[in-house]
Design a protein around this motif. Structure first.
Motif, PDB file in Angstrom:
ATOM      1  N   ASN A  67       0.834  -1.212   0.000  1.00 47.39           N
ATOM      2  CA  ASN A  67       0.000   0.000   0.000  1.00 47.39           C
ATOM      3  C   ASN A  67       0.866   1.259   0.000  1.00 47.39           C
ATOM      4  N   ALA A  68       1.905   1.234   0.820  1.00 53.66           N
ATOM      5  CA  ALA A  68       2.761   2.414   0.959  1.00 53.66           C
ATOM      6  C   ALA A  68       3.505   2.702  -0.338  1.00 53.66           C
ATOM      7  N   ALA A  69       3.917   1.642  -1.044  1.00 51.95           N
ATOM      8  CA  ALA A  69       4.640   1.851  -2.309  1.00 51.95           C
ATOM      9  C   ALA A  69       3.739   2.583  -3.306  1.00 51.95           C
ATOM     10  N   ARG A  70       2.455   2.253  -3.311  1.00 49.01           N
ATOM     11  CA  ARG A  70       1.523   3.007  -4.167  1.00 49.01           C
ATOM     12  C   ARG A  70       1.360   4.437  -3.678  1.00 49.01           C
ATOM     13  N   TYR A  71       1.277   4.588  -2.343  1.00 46.61           N
ATOM     14  CA  TYR A  71       0.972   5.899  -1.777  1.00 46.61           C
ATOM     15  C   TYR A  71       2.093   6.911  -1.982  1.00 46.61           C
ATOM     16  N   VAL A  72       3.334   6.455  -1.852  1.00 40.17           N
ATOM     17  CA  VAL A  72       4.454   7.409  -1.957  1.00 40.17           C
ATOM     18  C   VAL A  72       4.973   7.552  -3.390  1.00 40.17           C
ATOM     19  N   ALA A  73       4.420   6.756  -4.324  1.00 38.23           N
ATOM     20  CA  ALA A  73       4.842   6.892  -5.723  1.00 38.23           C
ATOM     21  C   ALA A  73       4.613   8.336  -6.176  1.00 38.23           C
ATOM     22  N   PRO A  74       5.487   8.834  -7.051  1.00 33.41           N
ATOM     23  CA  PRO A  74       5.432  10.260  -7.417  1.00 33.41           C
ATOM     24  C   PRO A  74       4.090  10.653  -8.028  1.00 33.41           C
ATOM     25  N   ILE A  75       3.654  11.842  -7.685  1.00 30.20           N
ATOM     26  CA  ILE A  75       2.464  12.447  -8.281  1.00 30.20           C
ATOM     27  C   ILE A  75       2.959  13.583  -9.158  1.00 30.20           C
ATOM     28  N   HIS A  76       2.483  13.630 -10.350  1.00 32.57           N
ATOM     29  CA  HIS A  76       2.943  14.692 -11.222  1.00 32.57           C
ATOM     30  C   HIS A  76       2.036  15.895 -11.044  1.00 32.57           C
ATOM     31  N   GLY A  77       2.318  16.628  -9.967  1.00 33.97           N
ATOM     32  CA  GLY A  77       1.540  17.809  -9.629  1.00 33.97           C
ATOM     33  C   GLY A  77       2.015  18.996 -10.444  1.00 33.97           C
ATOM     34  N   ALA A  78       1.889  20.163  -9.867  1.00 32.31           N
ATOM     35  CA  ALA A  78       2.372  21.377 -10.515  1.00 32.31           C
ATOM     36  C   ALA A  78       3.895  21.425 -10.410  1.00 32.31           C
ATOM     37  N   LYS A  79       4.538  21.996 -11.384  1.00 31.62           N
ATOM     38  CA  LYS A  79       5.993  22.132 -11.381  1.00 31.62           C
ATOM     39  C   LYS A  79       6.346  23.429 -10.659  1.00 31.62           C
ATOM     40  N   PRO A  80       7.030  23.353  -9.513  1.00 30.62           N
ATOM     41  CA  PRO A  80       7.376  24.599  -8.834  1.00 30.62           C
ATOM     42  C   PRO A  80       8.456  25.365  -9.600  1.00 30.62           C
ATOM     43  N   VAL A  81       8.427  26.676  -9.463  1.00 35.87           N
ATOM     44  CA  VAL A  81       9.396  27.552 -10.128  1.00 35.87           C
ATOM     45  C   VAL A  81      10.127  28.324  -9.035  1.00 35.87           C
ATOM     46  N   TYR A  82      11.462  28.386  -9.117  1.00 35.27           N
ATOM     47  CA  TYR A  82      12.250  29.066  -8.100  1.00 35.27           C
ATOM     48  C   TYR A  82      13.141  30.125  -8.741  1.00 35.27           C
ATOM     49  N   GLY A  83      13.691  30.983  -7.906  1.00 34.01           N
ATOM     50  CA  GLY A  83      14.695  31.937  -8.364  1.00 34.01           C
ATOM     51  C   GLY A  83      14.130  33.305  -8.660  1.00 34.01           C
ATOM     52  N   ASN A  84      14.924  34.111  -9.334  1.00 32.07           N
ATOM     53  CA  ASN A  84      14.548  35.492  -9.602  1.00 32.07           C
ATOM     54  C   ASN A  84      13.320  35.555 -10.506  1.00 32.07           C
ATOM     55  N   ALA A  85      12.386  36.438 -10.172  1.00 35.47           N
ATOM     56  CA  ALA A  85      11.097  36.459 -10.863  1.00 35.47           C
ATOM     57  C   ALA A  85      10.688  37.881 -11.198  1.00 35.47           C
ATOM     58  N   LYS A  86      10.216  38.064 -12.403  1.00 33.61           N
ATOM     59  CA  LYS A  86       9.698  39.371 -12.817  1.00 33.61           C
ATOM     60  C   LYS A  86       8.321  39.583 -12.196  1.00 33.61           C
ATOM     61  N   HIS A  93      -2.332  18.502  -9.843  1.00 33.49           N
ATOM     62  CA  HIS A  93      -1.891  17.786 -11.049  1.00 33.49           C
ATOM     63  C   HIS A  93      -2.200  18.568 -12.333  1.00 33.49           C
ATOM     64  N   GLY A  94      -1.177  18.758 -13.144  1.00 31.50           N
ATOM     65  CA  GLY A  94      -1.381  19.361 -14.460  1.00 31.50           C
ATOM     66  C   GLY A  94      -1.474  20.873 -14.470  1.00 31.50           C
ATOM     67  N   LEU A  95      -1.334  21.499 -13.317  1.00 34.21           N
ATOM     68  CA  LEU A  95      -1.396  22.966 -13.257  1.00 34.21           C
ATOM     69  C   LEU A  95      -0.008  23.565 -13.423  1.00 34.21           C
ATOM     70  N   ASP A  96       0.031  24.858 -13.777  1.00 38.45           N
ATOM     71  CA  ASP A  96       1.277  25.607 -13.680  1.00 38.45           C
ATOM     72  C   ASP A  96       1.456  26.057 -12.232  1.00 38.45           C
ATOM     73  N   SER A  97       2.492  26.840 -11.965  1.00 41.67           N
ATOM     74  CA  SER A  97       2.749  27.220 -10.574  1.00 41.67           C
ATOM     75  C   SER A  97       1.678  28.184 -10.039  1.00 41.67           C
ATOM     76  N   TYR A  98       0.909  28.787 -10.927  1.00 42.00           N
ATOM     77  CA  TYR A  98      -0.248  29.603 -10.514  1.00 42.00           C
ATOM     78  C   TYR A  98      -1.214  29.672 -11.684  1.00 42.00           C
TER      79      TYR A  98
END
Lengths: 241, 241, 241, 241
Positions: free
Chosen positions: B217-236, C142-147
């Motif tokens: 069960n845990a192996a299914r639960y912790v498997a990666p979820i392809h959520g939103a891609k976070p963005v870091y660093g300098n931002a306009k 899932h499937g969203l951008d960062s905002y």
């Protein structure tokens, strides 16, 4: 509102103030003194320590005599000795409170205690920040209105890569369109940690009365609690096996 | 209940089995094979890796091809190279799931991700453990009864020095009088972590059907979820300043 | 991304659309149809129910055949019969997922499940809202951008009087200067709850592709998990007393 | 350790003591007096109130003059007027602390604030309970050892159907084989709540020094904090729209 007897050490990297005229203009005595002064006025026992002192001013004796450590660093995180980082982390585990300010999100101490990258978005544009209280009955919000504003600050934006905070106290609104979890508490071992976002070195943030109030409240909140003493290691059974 | 396509790497220190006859009698093919077999039966894509392989079997290529890493270690935590620890931690931050078993609480990987000492109480007396489900609607409890028993286990007792778990799934009762938070989830970066207590090397715990069900069960639960891609660093700015 | 076999009931008060020309212009078939359509396209089994049907369309039979209930209400919270509220709450405790939208924060169902006033700040000015993902690895992101942005929405501002959410997924930035915890999960009994802020009746919010994506993700996330079956009541000892 | 000025009202159903000789033998002055006495000794301002007084002793004036309400009820939860329940809940939302003891888990007040069934397992066999501190630096654990024992108590076992507590302070071990989350904190509105398990009417639990210490610590912990004052309702924009 007890502060008498709480021993606070305000630690500052203290490099920007030496190398950058603009920063020195805002914080002529160093950021540490701007943070320390109102804590002294509020009757905490306050000392300061800086990076270029021996052992960065954080000898074992100093840490043993510290209830709450306030941390400001930015350009020289890499210059902090691993030995001192380890010592600070151990003291937090033993119960010392820790307040991490602004760019301290990338300090070795904070990253070690969080177990994450602590990365975020940022922009230096001197824009307006408005900090909203999202946990109004929290002791760290004592005496505040429902929000307060800083006219000019560096922007930090989500996603902020931290573990889910135990408590979320402030969320910031930025003029440029971002939000940020600006006041977060965590427990690590017996120690309480408060991360507080504001405080860029080119702005007089640490002279703001609300910022000062928050740091004062936080110093009381993270001060050690003498709870139960945990016991570790090999243990005899309490029942007949 | 999808497991097809989830790539699991079961990592085992694999030292006790070589040096200790009693352990070899219980796990003749190594603890990793006892953990891997039911995951293979459940249609996960499973490989194993052990400490004494080059790079401990955890090269960048292997980790890049791993969705879920299972970790069992005990007597040789110190032999795990810091470089490999760093690589594993980075992969968790990038989204790889991690299941830490039993004495893995003291592994470098787990301690780095927790930011605490991960200390606890323990006793080797082969006593009875009863694991109670305290979060019955959690996916990791799928298919279990309200509790299950292990007739002989090492005892781990509170206080367990971890950050407050995001979710508490199991609490153990021990015959000798202790309790323990035996199933805990955490997030670090984009990765999910599950700590699961049972699994002493001298007991056939990893052949128990409930323990196997929990790990599946845990192996299914912790498997990666392809959520939103976070963005870091300098931002306009997104708004006119 | 399984949705086949998940039975969703979209409940709508369906009063504004009848009484207000401006709302009817945006939602000619009712808000429920705008929410239901993309869920049908994503292969959920979808039905709708509205306040003015017998038992508000939420008979025991309908609820028993519902895995996920979506709730939109605003002007007629008081017209929802207590008997139906009790029935919905019991089904959530039994494992039914619940998605509460926008002004549903003041519904009897949500307030009963939260145990708080669920009060907040608000303003109808058609201003810009920007929803930031603060938990990027969450399945609801899932499937969203960062905002993502909504050009015109009603503003909801902090303080939002809810218990600390189990997970915080979105935080909103508003043009007028406020922030809001816009996507929050909670557990009550065996049921998962997701509160999602956007959706004012005078704006075409439920035609927005990101809003639709979030509701679709949430319907999967709160769908019942067949975990362990809890046992309550008088219990014989498991050990000799 | 300030208690002067904290106004505590100890509420007791006070029916068992009148109808049951065995209970009266243990608590001749009523359970409320056994709870109130050590709080008085610790310099709290203490009054008591019971079910059969007018308005159950909980008039608006009494509640307005109460900082912390302690609640013990069992056989007559249904006799508590809904009007009084509503009044107590509102006061918690306004900041009053609430300590719910033992069988109070099924009180209308606690169930309303939790939003769950609050169901659990139970057994009256006078067995041994051992309460383990799982959050040693919590103020409610102040002055305790790593665990304490009660030689004879009613058993409460998991699953306990509550929302995930904000903080988990104690976990109980029972002789008969069960475990229980025995000390849990929650926030609702501006008020803090502490649920504490021990206290069956046929056992002298409220004379136990550790139980008394916990209730004293909790009374300090849930006492109102004058944080920020939240603002609700229609709001003008803070920025030009």
């Amino acid at each position: 509102m007890v502060s008498v007897g709480i021993r606070v050490t305000v630690w500052n990297e203290f490099r920007h103030e030496k190398s950058d005229e603009a920063v020195r203009a805002v914080y002529p005595d160093g950021i540490h003194e701007a943070i320390a002064a109102p804590l002294r006025d509020a009757s905490f026992e306050v000392r300061t320590a800086t990076l270029d002192e021996p052992e960065h001013g954080l000898s074992q004796d100093v840490l043993d005599a510290t209830d709450v450590l306030v941390w400001w660093g930015h350009m020289a995180h890499g210059d902090v000795e691993d030995e001192v980082v380890k010592r600070v982390v151990q003291r937090v585990w033993d119960g010392m409170g820790l307040i991490v300010l602004h760019s301290g999100h990338f300090s070795k101490v904070f990253k070690t205690l969080m177990g994450t990258s602590c990365d975020l978005k940022w922009r230096e544009a001197g824009e307006k920040e408005r900090l909203w209280v999202v946990n109004p009955s929290h002791p760290i919000a004592h005496g505040l209105d429902s929000y307060f504003e800083l006219p000019h600050e560096e922007m930090y934006g989500e996603h902020f890569d931290i573990p889910d905070p135990d408590e979320l106290v402030f969320v910031s609104w930025f003029q440029g369109g971002e939000v940020f979890r600006s006041g977060c508490t965590f427990h690590r071992g017996n120690g309480k940690i408060f991360y507080f976002r504001p405080g860029h070195e080119t702005h007089p943030t640490y002279f703001d009365k609300n910022v000062r109030k928050v740091i004062e409240n936080a110093a009381r909140y993270v001060a050690p609690i003498h709870g139960a003493k945990p016991v570790y290691g090999n243990a005899k059974p309490l029942e007949v096996l």
